[in-house]
Design an enzyme around this catalytic site. Structure first.
Site, PDB file in Angstrom:
ATOM      1  N   LEU A 125       0.765  -1.281   0.076  1.00 23.91           N
ATOM      2  CA  LEU A 125       0.024  -0.006  -0.167  1.00 23.91           C
ATOM      3  C   LEU A 125       0.814   1.277  -0.061  1.00 23.91           C
ATOM      4  CD1 LEU A 125      -2.896   0.888   0.353  1.00 23.91           C
ATOM      5  CD2 LEU A 125      -2.527   1.291   2.698  1.00 23.91           C
ATOM      6  N   HIS A 229       5.094   3.159  11.375  1.00 28.70           N
ATOM      7  CA  HIS A 229       5.903   4.292  10.833  1.00 28.70           C
ATOM      8  C   HIS A 229       4.964   5.468  11.064  1.00 28.70           C
ATOM      9  CE1 HIS A 229       7.818   6.931   7.568  1.00 28.70           C
ATOM     10  NE2 HIS A 229       8.910   6.158   8.096  1.00 28.70           N
TER      11      HIS A 229
END
Length: 344
Positions: A125, A229
């Site tokens: 993604l 992240h």
């Protein structure tokens, strides 16, 4: 209009541009033309039913209909770990106790695991930073659920998604420095590249076979176990809203969390329904924002539209119907973006 469609061979150049914008750490989208070309070819062969289940994987792209530019990518692996081992760490515990000394210690550990073998995986993604506005991220991520709902028999009972772990602005992973580098004797970027280009045999050859005590890792490494992240945090929130949960499995390279959910418990899959198309005037914008997709296996499309998902039909303009490759009366699959994101 932005729409999702299957990846094609002529998308390669634009996907290479996208790969160059990831900043590292996205193993399944390397800046390697041969690898990406092979990935697209494998996806096309999957759609053609020319591969065994162990090798199947679908790749989708997000296209800007106004410019015909590919600005995002997402994918589904049908069944991971059936052809080559699929590794992660399980965050568990070991107990060390002594009655004589009245000492009882519970120590967290990392144990190499293949527990997700045979699961379907949401992967790859990535959305162009210039397009991270509006609901493009929702469209890119959640479109896969409409595909899985339409073709449920092609996927496994459990779905997993590895979230990108924490790395700094220089591409350094504290988890890798404290764990992976000690066994692989290479940089994080080098190991990431090897894995992304399909050269994974070194993992089985070099990874520790016994549990690792987390207390022995650096403080920085301990802090990022299961941490996402910052650029991936929105994607994690999207999946958690659909029912995915972190159940103590992390990536062996960067320590990022693995989320998982039973496929039939995913909100967008469970609540999607088929409605016939009524081609007319554009509906009012105060209707709920919904994912709308066709059920054409070979020419799958998904868009975001303001429609009534609980009515007797879906009213689309001719332009919208053309993008979705549908005609008057054809069935379309629809579901709201989420219970808390009902309007544009």
């Amino acid at each position: 209009m932005m729409f999702i469609r299957p990846a094609r061979h002529d998308d390669l150049a634009q996907l290479m541009v996208l790969a160059g914008k990831t900043g590292g750490g996205l193993t399944s989208l390397p800046t390697d033309s041969a690898t990406l070309s092979a990935r697209i070819e494998r996806s096309i062969l999957t759609w053609q039913n020319a591969l065994p289940r162990a090798e199947q994987g679908y790749v989708f792209v997000l296209e800007d209909g106004a410019t015909h530019q590919v600005v995002g990518i997402c994918a589904i692996e049908v069944a991971v770990g059936l052809q080559e081992p699929w590794y992660n760490f399980h965050v568990g515990t070991q107990v060390h106790a002594s009655k004589e000394l009245n000492v009882y210690n519970i120590l967290p550990t990392l144990s190499l695991s293949n527990d997700h073998t045979g699961c379907s995986e949401l992967c790859t993604l990535f959305l162009d930073p210039d397009y991270r506005n509006g609901k493009n991220g929702y469209l890119l991520s959640k479109s896969r659920f409409l595909f899985m709902a339409a073709f449920r028999h092609r996927f496994m009972q459990k779905v997993v998604a590895e979230m990108r772990g924490w790395i700094d602005e220089k591409g350094c992973s504290p988890f890798w420095e404290s764990v992976g580098s000690r066994f692989f004797s290479m940089s994080f970027s080098a190991a990431d590249y090897l894995c992304g280009t399909g050269q994974k045999s070194f993992i089985a050859e070099l990874m520790p076979k016994h549990p690792l005590y987390i207390a022995y890792l650096s403080a920085e490494a301990q802090q990022v176990i299961g941490k996402t992240h910052p650029q991936t945090a929105p994607a994690r929130a999207v999946l958690e809203a659909e029912g995915f949960r972190y159940l103590n499995y992390v990536d062996i390279f960067d320590g990022g969390p693995t989320l998982e959910c039973d496929i039939d418990h995913v909100r967008a899959i469970r609540k999607s329904r088929l409605l016939p198309v009524n081609i007319g005037t554009e509906p009012h914008h105060n209707l709920p924002l919904c994912l709308v997709g066709n059920d054409h296996y070979d020419d799958f499309r998904v868009v975001l539209l303001n429609v009534d998902p609980h009515g007797e039909h879906l009213t689309l303009t001719q332009e919208q119907a053309d993008i979705l490759r549908c005609e008057q009366g054809d069935p379309l699959r629809v579901v709201t973006v989420s219970s808390s994101e009902k309007k544009a």
